[in-house]
Scaffold this active site. Structure first.
Site, PDB file in Angstrom:
ATOM      1  N   ASP A  99      -6.272  71.387  53.323  1.00  0.00           N
ATOM      2  CA  ASP A  99      -6.581  70.256  52.630  1.00  0.00           C
ATOM      3  C   ASP A  99      -6.341  70.379  51.126  1.00  0.00           C
ATOM      4  O   ASP A  99      -6.199  71.353  50.568  1.00  0.00           O
ATOM      5  CB  ASP A  99      -8.377  70.452  52.616  1.00  0.00           C
ATOM      6  CG  ASP A  99      -9.030  69.137  52.742  1.00  0.00           C
ATOM      7  OD1 ASP A  99      -8.489  68.073  52.259  1.00  0.00           O
ATOM      8  OD2 ASP A  99     -10.065  69.092  53.129  1.00  0.00           O
ATOM      9  N   HIS A 105      -2.078  63.852  46.850  1.00  0.00           N
ATOM     10  CA  HIS A 105      -3.521  64.196  47.092  1.00  0.00           C
ATOM     11  C   HIS A 105      -3.530  65.403  47.967  1.00  0.00           C
ATOM     12  O   HIS A 105      -4.719  65.889  48.462  1.00  0.00           O
ATOM     13  CB  HIS A 105      -4.209  62.947  47.271  1.00  0.00           C
ATOM     14  CG  HIS A 105      -4.751  62.108  46.211  1.00  0.00           C
ATOM     15  ND1 HIS A 105      -5.817  62.088  45.588  1.00  0.00           N
ATOM     16  CD2 HIS A 105      -3.697  61.217  45.613  1.00  0.00           C
ATOM     17  CE1 HIS A 105      -5.759  61.218  44.707  1.00  0.00           C
ATOM     18  NE2 HIS A 105      -4.502  60.502  44.686  1.00  0.00           N
TER      19      HIS A 105
HETATM   20  C1  GDG Z   1      -7.962  63.141  50.546  1.00  0.00           C
HETATM   21  C2  GDG Z   1      -7.244  64.510  50.762  1.00  0.00           C
HETATM   22  C3  GDG Z   1      -8.202  65.435  48.556  1.00  0.00           C
HETATM   23  C4  GDG Z   1     -17.088  61.406  53.693  1.00  0.00           C
HETATM   24  N1  GDG Z   1     -18.123  60.959  54.664  1.00  0.00           N
HETATM   25  C5  GDG Z   1     -18.719  60.084  54.232  1.00  0.00           C
HETATM   26  C6  GDG Z   1     -18.438  59.864  52.803  1.00  0.00           C
HETATM   27  N2  GDG Z   1     -17.294  60.702  52.741  1.00  0.00           N
HETATM   28  C7  GDG Z   1     -16.489  60.872  51.392  1.00  0.00           C
HETATM   29  C8  GDG Z   1     -16.988  62.352  51.162  1.00  0.00           C
HETATM   30  C9  GDG Z   1     -15.717  62.357  49.890  1.00  0.00           C
HETATM   31  C10 GDG Z   1     -14.596  61.797  50.734  1.00  0.00           C
HETATM   32  O1  GDG Z   1     -15.175  60.946  51.646  1.00  0.00           O
HETATM   33  C11 GDG Z   1     -13.894  62.657  51.120  1.00  0.00           C
HETATM   34  O2  GDG Z   1     -12.788  63.426  50.162  1.00  0.00           O
HETATM   35  P1  GDG Z   1     -12.139  64.731  50.890  1.00  0.00           P
HETATM   36  O3  GDG Z   1     -11.431  65.174  49.615  1.00  0.00           O
HETATM   37  O4  GDG Z   1     -12.998  65.728  51.189  1.00  0.00           O
HETATM   38  O5  GDG Z   1     -11.032  64.331  51.878  1.00  0.00           O
HETATM   39  P2  GDG Z   1      -9.944  63.373  52.132  1.00  0.00           P
HETATM   40  O6  GDG Z   1     -10.681  61.898  52.560  1.00  0.00           O
HETATM   41  O7  GDG Z   1      -9.288  63.792  53.118  1.00  0.00           O
HETATM   42  O8  GDG Z   1      -9.199  63.023  50.991  1.00  0.00           O
HETATM   43  C12 GDG Z   1      -8.158  65.576  50.004  1.00  0.00           C
HETATM   44  C13 GDG Z   1      -8.982  63.986  48.282  1.00  0.00           C
HETATM   45  O9  GDG Z   1      -7.866  63.024  48.780  1.00  0.00           O
HETATM   46  C14 GDG Z   1      -8.881  63.469  46.722  1.00  0.00           C
HETATM   47  O10 GDG Z   1      -7.549  63.870  46.308  1.00  0.00           O
HETATM   48  O11 GDG Z   1      -9.472  66.272  47.944  1.00  0.00           O
HETATM   49  O12 GDG Z   1      -7.878  66.991  50.160  1.00  0.00           O
HETATM   50  O13 GDG Z   1      -7.154  64.884  51.918  1.00  0.00           O
HETATM   51  O14 GDG Z   1     -16.348  61.800  48.649  1.00  0.00           O
HETATM   52  O15 GDG Z   1     -18.219  62.315  50.170  1.00  0.00           O
HETATM   53  N3  GDG Z   1     -19.043  59.128  52.273  1.00  0.00           N
HETATM   54  C15 GDG Z   1     -20.138  58.317  52.405  1.00  0.00           C
HETATM   55  N4  GDG Z   1     -20.682  58.441  53.790  1.00  0.00           N
HETATM   56  C16 GDG Z   1     -19.806  59.388  54.866  1.00  0.00           C
HETATM   57  O16 GDG Z   1     -20.247  59.382  55.733  1.00  0.00           O
HETATM   58  N5  GDG Z   1     -20.830  57.599  51.706  1.00  0.00           N
END
Ligand code: GDG
Length: 495
Positions: free
Chosen positions: A359, A155
């Site tokens: 990312d 990921h």
């Molecule tokens: C890894 C990789 C890759 C965040 N704050 C809140 C909240 N979130 C949710 C977001 C989103 C998720 O968390 C974050 O996803 P990301 O993709 O932005 O980042 P990582 O956590 O680092 O994920 C990344 C991912 O895996 C998938 O393959 O894209 O590159 O690092 O869904 O909405 N959700 C809620 N409250 C919050 O305050 N409910």
């Protein structure tokens, strides 16, 4: 026809209905095909069990957990996974914790999980391993005589060759990956990086069909950009928030950032970029408030504590300098908000500010687009260093290190015409819809099942990986690099 699907991920949803895009997608895939989802349990134990323990909760499939001791949580999870592999893959070799106990614990946990898995795997099962916590798993399974297909999806970004050279276990790293049948990465840039690393090894070579050979292992590498459940996100975002939680004036503008508190997310650079906008903002310009929602993450790791302090100091600095009696320019929340609040907030925001320094993909960028009102959408400002930038080229793309560029992009977004916003949103929404989470899951598994076409290529005559825009269709060879055909050499052969 293959047997069961067995998914291994570090965390497994242990209670309640599945929530969150990835969890929902895996749940649906398993419910459709039947199978088993394995992850670590919620509680630490003194002596880990030698077998998987079934738990309730999968609808139409089974769930099981494995144990971790508190020491293993510290050394395997916080240590090797998150203080060695995470910084390595996010281009921060300076933050790698060089502690051999971490590598030992990582090896122990992976060997134990592999042993427990080997006891239940049938030859026609399909094993899908998620992320950097389990890189040695396929190698361990092979040692134990397991012949079932094993795929990995990483990921996070693939490390660069110079970064990888900083890893004490770099020799093993190549062997770990080569033992999988399919290595799925987020972007074509990651694939190119992975190929470069393997080709730099003495025994690394590219085969005619595009697969990689390393020592005596042959495996495929391909990109599968992850997506979100766009439909369900849109419908949550459409439900207006009951009370106005922000209390902004009607003419004020909202800029929203949502990220785990992680140094890879570029939070301090982002705040500096917003600070540049505040600095340049004319007296008659609208007020823009940056709401930054930042749930804590891996709080026991020192690098994460440092970033929190730095961020708080910067926010205080800009609020002190540019705030007014009735206006706080930056509101920082160091806790999560419920998804039912988050999605409508995305919709209210004039700008989605997504500026990670590195990312894998970044799902927030996709969620922001999915949440918009197509008739009056906001503008996505997106870092070129996010995997999502490879697909979401109609966002305002910025260098996340350049605060001037971020500040200028904010100004440009705030003054963008409605027609331009709509056109950009339409193109971006198409991407989010076409490559949603279900497409991603089905695409990966289809490829793992039909491995013979899972090639990473094509490559040009110098062995350089051709991006999609550089390819054309050849009647005999399928996809080849442009300016190449069978007339002048084998397009996939490399030196
Ligand atoms: C890894 C990789 C890759 C965040 N704050 C809140 C909240 N979130 C949710 C977001 C989103 C998720 O968390 C974050 O996803 P990301 O993709 O932005 O980042 P990582 O956590 O680092 O994920 C990344 C991912 O895996 C998938 O393959 O894209 O590159 O690092 O869904 O909405 N959700 C809620 N409250 C919050 O305050 N409910």
């Amino acid at each position: 026809m293959t047997g069961r699907l067995i998914v291994l991920s570090n965390r497994i949803p242990t209670a309640g209905p599945p929530s969150g895009g990835l969890v929902v997608a895996i749940d649906e895939l398993l419910a459709e095909r039947g199978g088993l989802w394995i992850g670590s349990g919620d509680d630490f134990v003194d002596t880990p069990s030698e077998s998987l323990q079934p738990i309730q909760g999968g609808s139409g499939y089974n769930k099981a957990i494995f144990d971790l001791t508190e020491q293993e949580h510290k050394e395997f999870y916080l240590g090797y996974a998150n203080s060695v592999l995470w910084p390595l893959c996010h281009h921060r070799p300076d933050l790698i914790a060089f502690d051999r106990r971490y590598a030992e614990s990582y090896a122990t946990v992976n060997a134990r999980v592999a042993k427990m898995l080997a006891e239940i795997i049938a030859p026609d099962d399909l094993i899908w391993v998620h992320d950097y916590h389990f890189l040695p798993l396929a190698q361990e399974l092979k040692r134990l005589g397991v012949s079932a297909r094993v795929g990995l999806f990483l990921h996070i970004p693939f490390p660069t060759l110079p970064d990888l050279n900083a890893l004490p276990e770099r020799e093993q790293f190549y062997q770990w990956l080569a033992a999988f049948d399919l290595v799925g990465l987020q972007t074509e840039a990651d694939v190119a990086c992975c190929l470069q690393c393997f080709r730099a090894q003495e025994t690394g070579e590219m085969l005619f069909d595009g697969r990689l050979k390393f020592q005596d292992q042959t495996f495929a590498v391909r990109s599968f950009p992850i997506g979100i459940d766009a439909k369900s996100f849109f419908s949550i975002a459409e439900k207006p928030l009951k009370d106005d939680p922000l209390h902004l004036r009607k003419e004020d503008r909202l800029i929203l950032g949502v990220d785990r508190l992680d140094y890879s997310k570029g939070l301090t650079h982002r705040v500096r970029g917003f600070g540049k906008w505040l600095e340049k903002r004319g007296a008659k310009s609208p007020r823009g408030t940056l709401v930054q929602i930042t749930p804590p993450s891996r709080e026991l790791v020192a690098a994460y504590q440092d970033i929190a302090r730095e961020l708080e100091a910067l926010v205080g600095h800009f609020n002190g300098r540019y705030g007014e009696l009735d206006w706080t320019p930056i509101r920082l929340l160091e806790h999560a908000v419920p998804r039912e609040t988050l999605a409508p907030l995305y919709r209210l925001a004039d700008i989605g500010l997504v500026t990670p320094l590195a990312d894998g993909m970044n799902l927030v960028a996709k969620e922001y687009i999915a949440a918009q009102d197509p008739d009056d959408p906001g503008v996505l400002i997106l870092s070129r260093a996010a995997g999502a930038a490879e697909q979401m080229t109609d966002a305002l793309l910025v260098n996340p290190h350049d605060s001037e560029e971020i500040g200028d992009a904010i100004e440009r977004a705030l003054s963008m015409s409605c027609d331009e916003r709509k056109a950009r949103h339409k193109a971006l929404m198409q991407v989010v819809r076409d490559t949603d989470i279900f497409e991603w899951g089905a695409g990966y598994l289809d490829c793992l099942e039909r491995l013979e076409i899972a090639s990473a290529g094509p490559f040009d005559e110098q062995g350089r990986f051709c991006r999609k825009s550089e390819r054309k269709s050849d009647p005999t060879m399928g996809e080849v690099c442009r300016d190449q055909s069978l007339d002048h050499g084998n397009p996939q052969k490399i030196g």
